[in-house]
Design an enzyme around this catalytic site. Structure first.
Site, PDB file in Angstrom:
ATOM      1  CG  ASP A   1      -1.734   1.200   1.419  1.00 48.56           C
ATOM      2  OD1 ASP A   1      -2.274   1.693   0.411  1.00 48.56           O
ATOM      3  OD2 ASP A   1      -1.828   1.692   2.553  1.00 48.56           O
ATOM      4  CG  PHE A   2       1.765   5.693  -1.603  1.00 49.87           C
ATOM      5  CD1 PHE A   2       3.056   5.586  -2.083  1.00 49.87           C
ATOM      6  CD2 PHE A   2       1.317   6.944  -1.213  1.00 49.87           C
ATOM      7  CE1 PHE A   2       3.897   6.694  -2.167  1.00 49.87           C
ATOM      8  CE2 PHE A   2       2.130   8.062  -1.293  1.00 49.87           C
ATOM      9  CZ  PHE A   2       3.429   7.937  -1.767  1.00 49.87           C
ATOM     10  CG  ASP A   3      -1.641   7.758   1.078  1.00 53.34           C
ATOM     11  OD1 ASP A   3      -1.084   8.842   1.323  1.00 53.34           O
ATOM     12  OD2 ASP A   3      -2.133   7.477  -0.031  1.00 53.34           O
TER      13      ASP A   3
ATOM     14  CG  ASP B   1      -2.055   2.227   6.442  1.00 48.76           C
ATOM     15  OD1 ASP B   1      -2.244   1.999   5.224  1.00 48.76           O
ATOM     16  OD2 ASP B   1      -2.465   3.261   6.999  1.00 48.76           O
TER      17      ASP B   1
END
Length: 274
Positions: free
Chosen positions: A36-38, A211
């Site tokens: 994932d990124f954020d 997250d």
């Protein structure tokens, strides 16, 4: 290395992270690493346009890319945003907007055809949100989705959620909850679990790092693949945070406490895999 978080499902992996990476090393050429990124690669910021990957993360991914089968970033962000914020990282596949967009190894961005007719609806929705939501709410228009943030005004959470849910019902949209954000998107099949499930269909192993609650579907895809094939080696890693509480951590095999910790974790992993 951090201990395993056993959660609600007994992991099928060795009892510490070093052993897990050593097991992965034996099948690295058939293993996919998903991120994932954020909140995973990059710390969450009050301004969603200002986020940047944590130190060491991009260098570690660049080092790992040649030795594994694939590396893929799977995010709620558009592909163009990911490309702009990954510092010229090459050889990595990008899946944006929960899979409604993708770009393979720096190639052109491909959009899910069924989502394209919804672009005007999303643009109109973003304008309406800016006009009707109270000051302090942040409207993020992503072409194929609209994210409604209340990070800088937590007291607005209830009002923003009610407005967003009402609009989703009126327009027939899907809703994705996140960390102090509600995202409205087209009623088109596309989520992280579907993306991961398709990619790992013939893989020997995979790690997924996430997250938020949307990442639990990705964890479930790895569990399903492992249940179908005892040879498959899947590891679910949560970058834990107080905003999602225990839900994501308890769904994972392993927990880290920040994107910065992920940078250190991946740097250490390069010694096992390269």
């Amino acid at each position: 290395m951090p201990p395993l978080n056993l959660g609600n499902q007994q992991p099928r992996i060795p009892l510490d992270a070093d052993q897990a990476w050593r097991t992965t090393a034996a099948r690295a050429a058939g293993t996919v690493l998903f991120f994932d990124f954020d909140g995973t690669l990059a710390p969450v910021d009050d301004d969603p346009t200002a986020v940047r990957p944590a130190p060491k993360v991009l260098a570690a991914i660049e080092a790992l890319a040649p030795v594994v089968r694939r590396i893929a970033i799977v995010s709620a962000r558009p592909v163009d945003f990911l490309r702009d914020h990954l510092g010229g990282l090459t050889g990595v596949d990008l899946y944006g907007l929960y899979g409604l967009e993708h770009s393979h190894s720096g190639g052109e961005t491909v959009t899910e055809p069924a989502a394209l007719p919804w672009v005007p609806t999303m643009a109109e929705l973003a304008e309406l949100a800016r006009a009707e939501l109270p000051e302090g709410a942040l409207v993020e228009y992503k072409r194929l989705s609209v994210a409604l943030h209340w990070r800088t005004a937590p007291q607005l959470g209830g009002a923003v959620e009610r407005w967003g849910l009402a609009q989703a019902e009126r327009l027939g949209l899907k809703v994705q909850a996140g960390r102090m954000v509600l995202e409205l998107k087209p009623p088109v099949d596309g989520d992280k679990g579907l993306v991961i499930g398709e990619i790992v269909r013939d893989a020997e192993g995979a790690w997924y790092f996430g997250d938020d609650v949307s990442d639990i579907k990705a964890f479930a895809a790895l569990r399903a693949r492992a249940a179908a094939d005892p040879h498959f080696f899947g590891v679910c890693v949560a970058v834990a945070n107080p905003e999602t509480g225990d839900e994501v951590a308890e769904a994972a095999d392993l927990t880290l406490d920040s994107p910065a910790a992920l940078g250190d974790f991946l740097t250490a992993a390069t010694h096992h895999l390269t």
